[in-house]
Design a protein around this motif. Structure first.
Motif, PDB file in Angstrom:
ATOM      1  N   THR A 384     -20.332   9.364  45.027  1.00  0.00           N
ATOM      2  CA  THR A 384     -21.331   9.923  45.935  1.00  0.00           C
ATOM      3  C   THR A 384     -21.976   8.822  46.749  1.00  0.00           C
ATOM      4  O   THR A 384     -22.160   7.697  46.272  1.00  0.00           O
ATOM      5  CB  THR A 384     -22.421  10.690  45.162  1.00  0.00           C
ATOM      6  OG1 THR A 384     -23.067   9.783  44.251  1.00  0.00           O
ATOM      7  CG2 THR A 384     -21.835  11.839  44.379  1.00  0.00           C
ATOM      8  N   LEU A 388     -23.120  12.667  50.317  1.00  0.00           N
ATOM      9  CA  LEU A 388     -21.730  13.097  50.445  1.00  0.00           C
ATOM     10  C   LEU A 388     -21.071  12.925  49.083  1.00  0.00           C
ATOM     11  O   LEU A 388     -21.266  11.909  48.408  1.00  0.00           O
ATOM     12  CB  LEU A 388     -20.990  12.256  51.489  1.00  0.00           C
ATOM     13  CG  LEU A 388     -21.558  12.256  52.910  1.00  0.00           C
ATOM     14  CD1 LEU A 388     -20.789  11.261  53.783  1.00  0.00           C
ATOM     15  CD2 LEU A 388     -21.483  13.643  53.519  1.00  0.00           C
ATOM     16  N   TYR A 390     -17.451  12.703  47.236  1.00  0.00           N
ATOM     17  CA  TYR A 390     -16.024  12.483  47.491  1.00  0.00           C
ATOM     18  C   TYR A 390     -15.230  12.835  46.233  1.00  0.00           C
ATOM     19  O   TYR A 390     -15.506  12.331  45.144  1.00  0.00           O
ATOM     20  CB  TYR A 390     -15.769  11.022  47.868  1.00  0.00           C
ATOM     21  CG  TYR A 390     -16.373  10.618  49.185  1.00  0.00           C
ATOM     22  CD1 TYR A 390     -15.602  10.537  50.342  1.00  0.00           C
ATOM     23  CD2 TYR A 390     -17.731  10.315  49.288  1.00  0.00           C
ATOM     24  CE1 TYR A 390     -16.158  10.160  51.555  1.00  0.00           C
ATOM     25  CE2 TYR A 390     -18.296   9.943  50.497  1.00  0.00           C
ATOM     26  CZ  TYR A 390     -17.502   9.870  51.622  1.00  0.00           C
ATOM     27  OH  TYR A 390     -18.066   9.499  52.831  1.00  0.00           O
ATOM     28  N   LEU A 392     -11.328  12.836  44.759  1.00  0.00           N
ATOM     29  CA  LEU A 392     -10.115  12.095  45.089  1.00  0.00           C
ATOM     30  C   LEU A 392      -9.042  12.308  44.025  1.00  0.00           C
ATOM     31  O   LEU A 392      -9.268  12.082  42.830  1.00  0.00           O
ATOM     32  CB  LEU A 392     -10.428  10.597  45.197  1.00  0.00           C
ATOM     33  CG  LEU A 392     -11.694  10.234  45.994  1.00  0.00           C
ATOM     34  CD1 LEU A 392     -12.095   8.794  45.733  1.00  0.00           C
ATOM     35  CD2 LEU A 392     -11.481  10.461  47.474  1.00  0.00           C
ATOM     36  N   CYS A 404      -7.586  14.402  49.123  1.00  0.00           N
ATOM     37  CA  CYS A 404      -8.981  14.016  48.929  1.00  0.00           C
ATOM     38  C   CYS A 404      -9.858  14.901  49.810  1.00  0.00           C
ATOM     39  O   CYS A 404      -9.442  15.300  50.902  1.00  0.00           O
ATOM     40  CB  CYS A 404      -9.210  12.554  49.312  1.00  0.00           C
ATOM     41  SG  CYS A 404      -8.139  11.379  48.473  1.00  0.00           S
ATOM     42  N   GLU A 405     -11.043  15.207  49.351  1.00  0.00           N
ATOM     43  CA  GLU A 405     -11.968  15.996  50.155  1.00  0.00           C
ATOM     44  C   GLU A 405     -13.396  15.545  49.909  1.00  0.00           C
ATOM     45  O   GLU A 405     -13.681  14.838  48.930  1.00  0.00           O
ATOM     46  CB  GLU A 405     -11.799  17.492  49.879  1.00  0.00           C
ATOM     47  CG  GLU A 405     -11.735  17.900  48.428  1.00  0.00           C
ATOM     48  CD  GLU A 405     -11.331  19.365  48.283  1.00  0.00           C
ATOM     49  OE1 GLU A 405     -12.034  20.229  48.824  1.00  0.00           O
ATOM     50  OE2 GLU A 405     -10.310  19.631  47.603  1.00  0.00           O
ATOM     51  N   CYS A 406     -14.280  15.945  50.815  1.00  0.00           N
ATOM     52  CA  CYS A 406     -15.657  15.477  50.790  1.00  0.00           C
ATOM     53  C   CYS A 406     -16.607  16.652  51.012  1.00  0.00           C
ATOM     54  O   CYS A 406     -16.391  17.471  51.919  1.00  0.00           O
ATOM     55  CB  CYS A 406     -15.863  14.418  51.873  1.00  0.00           C
ATOM     56  SG  CYS A 406     -17.559  13.815  52.025  1.00  0.00           S
ATOM     57  N   TRP A 414     -17.028  21.654  52.803  1.00  0.00           N
ATOM     58  CA  TRP A 414     -16.014  20.673  52.392  1.00  0.00           C
ATOM     59  C   TRP A 414     -15.146  20.324  53.590  1.00  0.00           C
ATOM     60  O   TRP A 414     -14.887  21.174  54.434  1.00  0.00           O
ATOM     61  CB  TRP A 414     -15.114  21.259  51.299  1.00  0.00           C
ATOM     62  CG  TRP A 414     -15.792  21.441  49.966  1.00  0.00           C
ATOM     63  CD1 TRP A 414     -16.440  22.551  49.527  1.00  0.00           C
ATOM     64  CD2 TRP A 414     -15.868  20.472  48.921  1.00  0.00           C
ATOM     65  NE1 TRP A 414     -16.922  22.342  48.257  1.00  0.00           N
ATOM     66  CE2 TRP A 414     -16.592  21.077  47.859  1.00  0.00           C
ATOM     67  CE3 TRP A 414     -15.423  19.166  48.772  1.00  0.00           C
ATOM     68  CZ2 TRP A 414     -16.854  20.414  46.660  1.00  0.00           C
ATOM     69  CZ3 TRP A 414     -15.686  18.503  47.579  1.00  0.00           C
ATOM     70  CH2 TRP A 414     -16.396  19.116  46.537  1.00  0.00           C
ATOM     71  N   LEU A 417     -10.194  14.505  53.675  1.00  0.00           N
ATOM     72  CA  LEU A 417     -10.007  13.094  54.012  1.00  0.00           C
ATOM     73  C   LEU A 417      -8.503  12.822  54.056  1.00  0.00           C
ATOM     74  O   LEU A 417      -7.693  13.684  53.711  1.00  0.00           O
ATOM     75  CB  LEU A 417     -10.655  12.201  52.957  1.00  0.00           C
ATOM     76  CG  LEU A 417     -12.155  12.381  52.697  1.00  0.00           C
ATOM     77  CD1 LEU A 417     -12.580  11.486  51.545  1.00  0.00           C
ATOM     78  CD2 LEU A 417     -12.957  12.049  53.941  1.00  0.00           C
ATOM     79  N   LEU A 436     -16.247   2.728  49.826  1.00  0.00           N
ATOM     80  CA  LEU A 436     -15.639   3.566  48.793  1.00  0.00           C
ATOM     81  C   LEU A 436     -14.419   2.867  48.203  1.00  0.00           C
ATOM     82  O   LEU A 436     -13.455   2.552  48.911  1.00  0.00           O
ATOM     83  CB  LEU A 436     -15.230   4.913  49.394  1.00  0.00           C
ATOM     84  CG  LEU A 436     -14.481   5.879  48.471  1.00  0.00           C
ATOM     85  CD1 LEU A 436     -15.299   6.211  47.228  1.00  0.00           C
ATOM     86  CD2 LEU A 436     -14.100   7.151  49.225  1.00  0.00           C
ATOM     87  N   TYR A 454     -11.405   2.709  51.157  1.00  0.00           N
ATOM     88  CA  TYR A 454     -11.254   3.688  52.229  1.00  0.00           C
ATOM     89  C   TYR A 454     -11.789   3.117  53.533  1.00  0.00           C
ATOM     90  O   TYR A 454     -12.958   2.730  53.621  1.00  0.00           O
ATOM     91  CB  TYR A 454     -11.995   4.979  51.882  1.00  0.00           C
ATOM     92  CG  TYR A 454     -11.797   6.076  52.911  1.00  0.00           C
ATOM     93  CD1 TYR A 454     -10.522   6.553  53.188  1.00  0.00           C
ATOM     94  CD2 TYR A 454     -12.879   6.619  53.598  1.00  0.00           C
ATOM     95  CE1 TYR A 454     -10.324   7.558  54.127  1.00  0.00           C
ATOM     96  CE2 TYR A 454     -12.687   7.632  54.530  1.00  0.00           C
ATOM     97  CZ  TYR A 454     -11.415   8.101  54.793  1.00  0.00           C
ATOM     98  OH  TYR A 454     -11.214   9.088  55.722  1.00  0.00           O
ATOM     99  N   GLU A 456     -12.878   3.978  56.965  1.00  0.00           N
ATOM    100  CA  GLU A 456     -13.273   5.145  57.758  1.00  0.00           C
ATOM    101  C   GLU A 456     -12.848   5.014  59.213  1.00  0.00           C
ATOM    102  O   GLU A 456     -12.504   6.010  59.859  1.00  0.00           O
ATOM    103  CB  GLU A 456     -14.785   5.347  57.683  1.00  0.00           C
ATOM    104  CG  GLU A 456     -15.255   5.950  56.374  1.00  0.00           C
ATOM    105  CD  GLU A 456     -16.715   6.342  56.438  1.00  0.00           C
ATOM    106  OE1 GLU A 456     -17.004   7.548  56.413  1.00  0.00           O
ATOM    107  OE2 GLU A 456     -17.544   5.425  56.527  1.00  0.00           O
TER     108      GLU A 456
END
Length: 632
Positions: A384, A388, A390, A392, A404-406, A414, A417, A436, A454, A456
């Motif tokens: 977190t 947010l 995350y 994974l 992966c999603e956020c 949601w 990623l 991250l 990660y 971004e």
């Protein structure tokens, strides 16, 4: 004797038919580590004297004190200091590059640091020679600056630790500026959070008038500020501007654009326009921003358009922590739903307090339904940051996942990623200095030792220094500027082995180094950080489900036992909220759990709290802040 099959609660490990290696008692030579053993020739391999580093440090410090064999003269602003080039080069990439690259300093054996005081440099050198530094509120920021300049990452982390534990309202934004300058982003986030929570008092402090304009702009952009009204912010920024109006008035339009003028009535704005004009601060751009529109557009006299109002940015003057649990398995069914527990809830719900709702009655709770994850999964990694969450990797009933999603708290949605390079489950994730990190896990082929970051900007995963060994179903957290990997399972000689080993990642050197091992080997455990201590909780040791808990002190590199959980459990969710560690669900060795218990580190006691709706294991948990009432 030969151990039985692990019977691990993870289906993929269980189906692989992996077994523990045969038990072989190992003789430990006095002073040796657990890795030492007698070889076939009767000799002891890997003997280590744990006291030798301290002995060596004392000898080096004595040599420095007596100027024995010193070969470098450092001239500071007010003092001449003698040192050893090889010691400085070993401790600092800055000194290593300067003294070994044929530069004048290496050839003449002299170094001039005109902008550095002797006292500050002596503090840094004392740390280099002994590993100890005397930090005070008067010197810590200068020591941090020098540690960053010399690239002594461990001293830099020590300074951040000191500043974090001495954050006060009077100087928190000044600490934020120093932390941001030296890329200590976790410290910067803590300092900014304190400023937001005490904003009314911060605005009145003398230190507020010395802030950089970029810092003030960052503060005004925050969605949560503890002030009585937007007018309080307006007063604060005008006080700041009046401190040096000629240089600062150009920033006023940018600042006032961040204030929600809808919650100031037209008479108040007209009064402020007159005041700014009298102080010669009213530019044409500023007049355009402040000039009241039709009073209806502020939504203060009659009903404004709700859709238009909701589209504008809302600032909140309070927030509350809520607990979320996500995913896992329940009675053979894979879960993608989310449960929430918040202050005022009598039980866990599949809804979260609605941040966007205006509460006319503060006793009336407004909620919005929590959407399920886009992909149901168990044994995923979670991290977190900035409200947010995350999620994974992980596994389904038949395969591993790379997706992966956020989850965004403010929008209650949601989004996807980019995928991991390969599908894995039982990995771990954590944020360190706003970045991250994702580590380990089990793929279809092996237990991985990967460490990924990660990116971004490029929407991709970038490899960093790998773990010393592949491990899965372990814990990873960030503490004092480092990542800590704790316990888990690895593959050894074609069989699986539950680990007691732990290691620490230094992002400056991009390397992992071993730390003290756990007293009890454990996988499928929970790991949490609270009050600058790391906790390893419960899990599975290959034959038993555990309720025991160990606490790690990073300054002493030492694990100690604390009170055990009420129930043994593995594969559970763990998170920290309101100064307590929460352990949620999991597997007891006999059944799946929906029970929740929390640990108070101050009393060293565990307590049962409200149980979740569903029994689930292989789940993850997170704590997020939900904004409270809207600014009025």
């Amino acid at each position: 004797m030969e151990w039985q099959y692990m019977g691990a609660p993870c289906w993929s490990c269980h189906l692989s038919g992996e077994v523990r290696p045969r038990y072989r008692p190992t003789f430990l030579y006095p002073g040796s580590t657990a890795d030492s053993a007698i070889n076939t020739h009767g000799m002891v391999d890997g003997v280590a004297d744990g006291g030798w580093p301290a002995t060596l440090a004392r000898g080096l410090h004595d040599a420095w004190d007596t100027r024995l064999f010193t070969d470098l003269v450092i001239t500071t602003r007010d003092e001449i200091i003698h040192a050893h080039k090889v010691i400085l080069a070993a401790a600092s990439p800055y000194f290593k590059g300067m003294l070994s690259a044929g530069l004048r300093e290496g050839q003449t054996h002299t170094l001039v640091l005109e902008d550095v005081s002797g006292a500050i440099l002596n503090t840094v050198l004392t740390y280099i020679y002994t590993g100890k530094a005397t930090l005070t509120e008067n010197n810590v920021q200068n020591v941090l600056t020098l540690a960053d300049y010399f690239q002594i990452h461990s001293l830099k982390k020590l300074c951040c630790y000191y500043l974090k534990n001495h954050l006060v309202m009077e100087t928190c934004l000044g600490v934020y500026e120093v932390a941001t300058l030296h890329r200590c982003y976790d410290l910067a986030a803590d300092a900014l959070a304190l400023a937001c929570s005490l904003c009314s008092e911060v605005l009145l402090q003398p230190a507020f008038l010395t802030l950089q304009p970029e810092t003030l702009l960052t503060l005004l952009k925050e969605p949560y500020l503890s002030v009585e009204s937007e007018e309080e912010l307006l007063k604060g920024i005008i006080r700041w501007t009046c401190k040096d109006p000629d240089k600062r008035k150009k920033w006023l339009p940018a600042f006032i654009e961040k204030i929600d003028l809808r919650f100031l009535n037209s008479q108040t704005i007209i009064s402020w326009i007159a005041s700014l004009e009298e102080k010669h601060l009213l530019s044409d751009d500023l007049r355009h921003i402040l000039t009241p529109l039709d009073i209806d557009s502020y939504g203060t006299e009659d009903g404004s358009d709700d859709q238009e109002d909701s589209a504008k940015k809302i600032r909140h003057n309070s927030q509350e922590e809520v607990l979320l649990v996500m995913g896992g398995e329940s009675n053979g069914r894979l879960l993608g739903n989310v449960e929430c527990f918040a202050l005022g809830y009598s039980s866990w719900r599949c809804s979260i307090p609605d941040a966007g709702v205006q509460h006319n009655d503060h006793n009336e709770h407004q909620f919005q339904v929590l959407p399920a994850m886009e992909k149901a999964r168990a044994y995923c990694a979670v991290a977190t940051h900035d409200n947010l969450v995350y999620i994974l990797g992980g596994q389904t009933n038949s395969t591993f996942l790379a997706s992966c999603e956020c989850y965004r708290v403010l929008t209650n949605t949601w989004h996807q990623l980019c995928d991991l390079p390969a599908p894995v489950h039982g990995a771990a994730a954590a944020f360190l200095d706003g970045v991250l990190y994702f580590a380990g896990g089990k793929s279809h082929e092996k237990y991985e030792n990967q460490l990924l970051v990660y990116d971004e900007n490029n929407v991709s995963w970038v490899p960093r220094g790998p773990l010393s060994r592949g491990r899965g179903h372990f814990g990873m957290v960030a503490l004092h500027g480092s990542l800590y990997a704790v316990g888990g399972i690895c593959s050894y000689g074609g069989t699986s082995q539950v680990l007691s080993t732990c290691e620490k990642f230094d992002p400056g050197s991009d390397t992992w180094t071993p730390i003290a091992p756990l007293g009890q080997a454990r996988a499928y455990l929970g790991v949490a950080v609270i009050h600058d201590k790391l906790y390893a909780i419960g899990g599975y040791d290959g034959s038993r489900w555990l309720s025991s808990v160990e606490k790690y002190d990073p300054l002493r590199d030492q694990w100690t036992s604390v009170s055990s959980m009420i129930s043994a459990r593995s594969s559970f969710g763990v998170t920290v909220s309101h100064g307590r560690i929460f352990c949620l669900g999991g597997f007891s060795g006999e059944s799946n759990l929906n029970t929740v218990e929390k640990y108070n580190p101050r009393t060293n006691m565990w307590h049962c709290v409200q149980s979740m709706q569903l029994r689930r294991y292989g789940l993850v948990a997170a704590t997020v802040n939900v904004p409270g009432s809207r600014r009025v």
